[in-house]
Motif scaffolding. Sequence first.
Motif, PDB file in Angstrom:
ATOM      1  N   VAL A  76       0.292  -1.379  -0.761  1.00  0.00           N
ATOM      2  CA  VAL A  76      -0.317  -0.186   0.139  1.00  0.00           C
ATOM      3  C   VAL A  76       0.835   1.368  -0.227  1.00  0.00           C
ATOM      4  N   ARG A  77       1.548   1.324   1.099  1.00  0.00           N
ATOM      5  CA  ARG A  77       2.817   2.665   1.060  1.00  0.00           C
ATOM      6  C   ARG A  77       3.729   2.348  -0.055  1.00  0.00           C
ATOM      7  N   THR A  78       3.594   1.573  -1.223  1.00  0.00           N
ATOM      8  CA  THR A  78       4.976   1.720  -2.478  1.00  0.00           C
ATOM      9  C   THR A  78       3.735   1.976  -4.103  1.00  0.00           C
ATOM     10  N   ARG A  79       2.706   1.803  -3.036  1.00  0.00           N
ATOM     11  CA  ARG A  79       1.873   2.554  -4.484  1.00  0.00           C
ATOM     12  C   ARG A  79       1.532   3.770  -3.348  1.00  0.00           C
ATOM     13  N   GLY A  80       1.886   4.635  -3.230  1.00  0.00           N
ATOM     14  CA  GLY A  80       1.668   6.335  -2.909  1.00  0.00           C
ATOM     15  C   GLY A  80       0.194   5.811  -1.717  1.00  0.00           C
ATOM     16  N   GLY A  81       0.041   4.769  -0.710  1.00  0.00           N
ATOM     17  CA  GLY A  81      -1.162   4.741  -0.306  1.00  0.00           C
ATOM     18  C   GLY A  81      -1.008   5.645   1.269  1.00  0.00           C
ATOM     19  N   GLU A  82      -1.986   6.072   2.070  1.00  0.00           N
ATOM     20  CA  GLU A  82      -2.141   6.136   3.296  1.00  0.00           C
ATOM     21  C   GLU A  82      -2.246   5.810   4.254  1.00  0.00           C
ATOM     22  N   LEU A  83      -1.940   5.100   5.154  1.00  0.00           N
ATOM     23  CA  LEU A  83      -1.840   4.364   5.915  1.00  0.00           C
ATOM     24  C   LEU A  83      -2.001   5.099   7.576  1.00  0.00           C
ATOM     25  N   PHE A  84      -3.517   3.854   8.123  1.00  0.00           N
ATOM     26  CA  PHE A  84      -3.489   4.973   9.802  1.00  0.00           C
ATOM     27  C   PHE A  84      -4.180   2.921  10.252  1.00  0.00           C
ATOM     28  N   VAL A  85      -3.155   2.907  10.680  1.00  0.00           N
ATOM     29  CA  VAL A  85      -2.686   1.060  12.042  1.00  0.00           C
ATOM     30  C   VAL A  85      -3.101   1.454  12.941  1.00  0.00           C
ATOM     31  N   PHE A  86      -4.458   0.479  13.626  1.00  0.00           N
ATOM     32  CA  PHE A  86      -4.362   0.007  14.860  1.00  0.00           C
ATOM     33  C   PHE A  86      -3.662  -1.600  15.113  1.00  0.00           C
ATOM     34  N   ALA A  87      -2.118  -0.894  15.800  1.00  0.00           N
ATOM     35  CA  ALA A  87      -1.230  -2.144  16.038  1.00  0.00           C
ATOM     36  C   ALA A  87      -1.330  -2.561  17.386  1.00  0.00           C
ATOM     37  N   ASP A  88      -1.147  -3.463  18.093  1.00  0.00           N
ATOM     38  CA  ASP A  88      -0.316  -3.535  19.124  1.00  0.00           C
ATOM     39  C   ASP A  88       0.936  -3.238  19.437  1.00  0.00           C
ATOM     40  N   SER A  89       0.763  -3.232  20.548  1.00  0.00           N
ATOM     41  CA  SER A  89       2.405  -2.654  21.106  1.00  0.00           C
ATOM     42  C   SER A  89       3.215  -3.208  20.977  1.00  0.00           C
ATOM     43  N   ASP A  90       3.304  -4.467  20.395  1.00  0.00           N
ATOM     44  CA  ASP A  90       4.213  -4.732  19.730  1.00  0.00           C
ATOM     45  C   ASP A  90       4.787  -4.659  18.781  1.00  0.00           C
ATOM     46  N   TRP A  91       4.156  -3.957  17.520  1.00  0.00           N
ATOM     47  CA  TRP A  91       3.884  -3.766  16.230  1.00  0.00           C
ATOM     48  C   TRP A  91       5.755  -3.565  15.920  1.00  0.00           C
ATOM     49  N   HIS A  92       6.838  -3.476  16.280  1.00  0.00           N
ATOM     50  CA  HIS A  92       7.743  -3.174  15.935  1.00  0.00           C
ATOM     51  C   HIS A  92       7.800  -2.205  14.630  1.00  0.00           C
TER      52      HIS A  92
END
Length: 148
Positions: A76-92
């Motif tokens: 998604v990022r490499t194609r120009g998309g903007e991400l909003f990620v609901f990630a757990d505390s150990d996403w790193h």
Amino acid sequence: MRKENALFLGRGTHFPVALEGPLPPKEICHVHHGDAYPAVELKQGPRALFSAQMPVVAIAPSDALLENLKGILHEVRTRGGELFVFADSDWHIESGEGLHLIGMPEHYRVLSRLLHFMPLQLLAYHIGCARGTDVDRPRNLAKSVTVE
């Protein structure tokens, strides 16, 4: 920039959480604010929608599918998309240009679905407030009551 649409992604047991994501913005913000897809289906049609104008909201718990999901989000990022990620505390992974992490508590297995569902409600609330809609009185929302 005002965003009128979004894609919501989830994997495995978190796909139903992603399905819920676009519903509250429709009710509260009065816009068709997106669709939900299982993340693996991004290999097909929705991939063409990735852009800075079409944010992608991802439910990313720390489970067995996380590494695969990270790969999909990288696409998604490499194609120009903007991400909003609901990630757990150990996403790193750190937030950065086009990648916004919303920190969640540690992964609670079955309860994780409930924990990831709640911020989607808050997201809709804040979108509604930013758009100036009355979030306490959604228009055309009918209450259903079963009478026997």
